[in-house]
Design a protein around this motif. Structure first.
Motif, PDB file in Angstrom:
ATOM      1  N   SER A  66       0.826  -1.204   0.000  1.00 34.30           N
ATOM      2  CA  SER A  66       0.000   0.000   0.000  1.00 34.30           C
ATOM      3  C   SER A  66       0.863   1.257   0.000  1.00 34.30           C
ATOM      4  O   SER A  66       1.998   1.243   0.484  1.00 34.30           O
ATOM      5  N   LEU A  67       0.299   2.301  -0.564  1.00 39.14           N
ATOM      6  CA  LEU A  67       0.880   3.639  -0.509  1.00 39.14           C
ATOM      7  C   LEU A  67      -0.255   4.637  -0.375  1.00 39.14           C
ATOM      8  O   LEU A  67      -1.365   4.389  -0.861  1.00 39.14           O
ATOM      9  N   ARG A  68       0.048   5.770   0.233  1.00 38.26           N
ATOM     10  CA  ARG A  68      -0.912   6.862   0.252  1.00 38.26           C
ATOM     11  C   ARG A  68      -0.262   8.096  -0.362  1.00 38.26           C
ATOM     12  O   ARG A  68       0.750   8.585   0.140  1.00 38.26           O
ATOM     13  N   LEU A  69      -0.861   8.555  -1.433  1.00 39.65           N
ATOM     14  CA  LEU A  69      -0.403   9.771  -2.088  1.00 39.65           C
ATOM     15  C   LEU A  69      -1.153  10.973  -1.516  1.00 39.65           C
ATOM     16  O   LEU A  69      -2.335  10.873  -1.174  1.00 39.65           O
ATOM     17  N   SER A  70      -0.447  12.081  -1.446  1.00 36.65           N
ATOM     18  CA  SER A  70      -1.048  13.335  -1.015  1.00 36.65           C
ATOM     19  C   SER A  70      -0.830  14.384  -2.094  1.00 36.65           C
ATOM     20  O   SER A  70       0.167  14.340  -2.818  1.00 36.65           O
ATOM     21  N   CYS A  71      -1.739  15.314  -2.154  1.00 36.03           N
ATOM     22  CA  CYS A  71      -1.615  16.437  -3.082  1.00 36.03           C
ATOM     23  C   CYS A  71      -2.024  17.691  -2.328  1.00 36.03           C
ATOM     24  O   CYS A  71      -3.206  17.852  -1.983  1.00 36.03           O
ATOM     25  N   ALA A  72      -1.050  18.549  -2.080  1.00 29.09           N
ATOM     26  CA  ALA A  72      -1.307  19.783  -1.356  1.00 29.09           C
ATOM     27  C   ALA A  72      -1.539  20.916  -2.342  1.00 29.09           C
ATOM     28  O   ALA A  72      -0.759  21.091  -3.286  1.00 29.09           O
ATOM     29  N   ALA A  73      -2.588  21.681  -2.109  1.00 30.80           N
ATOM     30  CA  ALA A  73      -2.947  22.780  -3.000  1.00 30.80           C
ATOM     31  C   ALA A  73      -2.714  24.116  -2.320  1.00 30.80           C
ATOM     32  O   ALA A  73      -2.943  24.272  -1.121  1.00 30.80           O
ATOM     33  N   SER A  74      -2.257  25.069  -3.108  1.00 29.31           N
ATOM     34  CA  SER A  74      -2.099  26.421  -2.597  1.00 29.31           C
ATOM     35  C   SER A  74      -3.385  27.192  -2.831  1.00 29.31           C
ATOM     36  O   SER A  74      -4.242  26.790  -3.621  1.00 29.31           O
ATOM     37  N   GLY A  75      -3.521  28.329  -2.188  1.00 27.81           N
ATOM     38  CA  GLY A  75      -4.672  29.176  -2.412  1.00 27.81           C
ATOM     39  C   GLY A  75      -5.821  28.884  -1.472  1.00 27.81           C
ATOM     40  O   GLY A  75      -5.876  27.830  -0.835  1.00 27.81           O
ATOM     41  N   ARG A  76      -6.771  29.822  -1.414  1.00 26.92           N
ATOM     42  CA  ARG A  76      -7.889  29.702  -0.487  1.00 26.92           C
ATOM     43  C   ARG A  76      -9.134  29.152  -1.146  1.00 26.92           C
ATOM     44  O   ARG A  76     -10.186  29.144  -0.540  1.00 26.92           O
ATOM     45  N   THR A  77      -9.043  28.714  -2.393  1.00 26.53           N
ATOM     46  CA  THR A  77     -10.233  28.280  -3.111  1.00 26.53           C
ATOM     47  C   THR A  77     -10.231  26.780  -3.385  1.00 26.53           C
ATOM     48  O   THR A  77     -10.961  26.312  -4.243  1.00 26.53           O
ATOM     49  N   PHE A  78      -9.433  26.040  -2.643  1.00 28.94           N
ATOM     50  CA  PHE A  78      -9.330  24.592  -2.868  1.00 28.94           C
ATOM     51  C   PHE A  78     -10.702  23.948  -2.834  1.00 28.94           C
ATOM     52  O   PHE A  78     -10.999  23.069  -3.655  1.00 28.94           O
TER      53      PHE A  78
END
Length: 125
Positions: free
Chosen positions: A17-29
């Motif tokens: 297993s793996l867990r991918l993350s995706c972090a977004a910038s900005g206040r409109t995610f």
């Protein structure tokens, strides 16, 4: 404008297993549908999973259904992809993408507006 940064890729044995993350910038995610795609060498980019604004609705490619789970945390501006029972054919560069939440969840790359740089997932047999 949304900037996306994936993490969590790596080398794993088949069945792992793996867990991918995706972090977004900005206040409109929270205004964007989010999707995960993958691209293996010599192949086109293909849809993996997508999630609605609140996370209440999700959709998956048949090849990952029952093994992968997409989720999001709007307070953290992050979308996740939990990948279980990984197979060698899951090996690819995984990308997250953001779509301006119009209509239904999208499953084609051209319908997404912003993309991360990708993270490599390698599955050994």
């Amino acid at each position: 404008q949304v900037q996306l940064v994936e993490s969590g890729g790596g080398l794993v044995q088949a069945g792992g297993s793996l867990r991918l993350s995706c972090a977004a910038s900005g206040r409109t995610f929270s205004s964007y549908y989010m999707g995960w795609f993958r691209q293996a060498p010599g192949k086109e980019r293909e849809f993996v999973a997508a999630i609605s604004l609140t996370g209440r609705s999700t959709t998956y490619a048949n090849s990952v259904k029952g093994r992968f789970t997409i989720s999001r945390d709007n307070a953290k501006n992050t979308v996740y992809l939990q990948m279980n029972s990984l197979k060698p054919e899951d090996m690819a560069v995984y990308y997250c993408a953001a779509d301006r939440a119009i209509g239904a969840l999208k499953i084609t790359p051209r319908e997404y507006d912003y993309w991360g740089q990708g993270t490599q997932v390698t599955v050994s047999s």
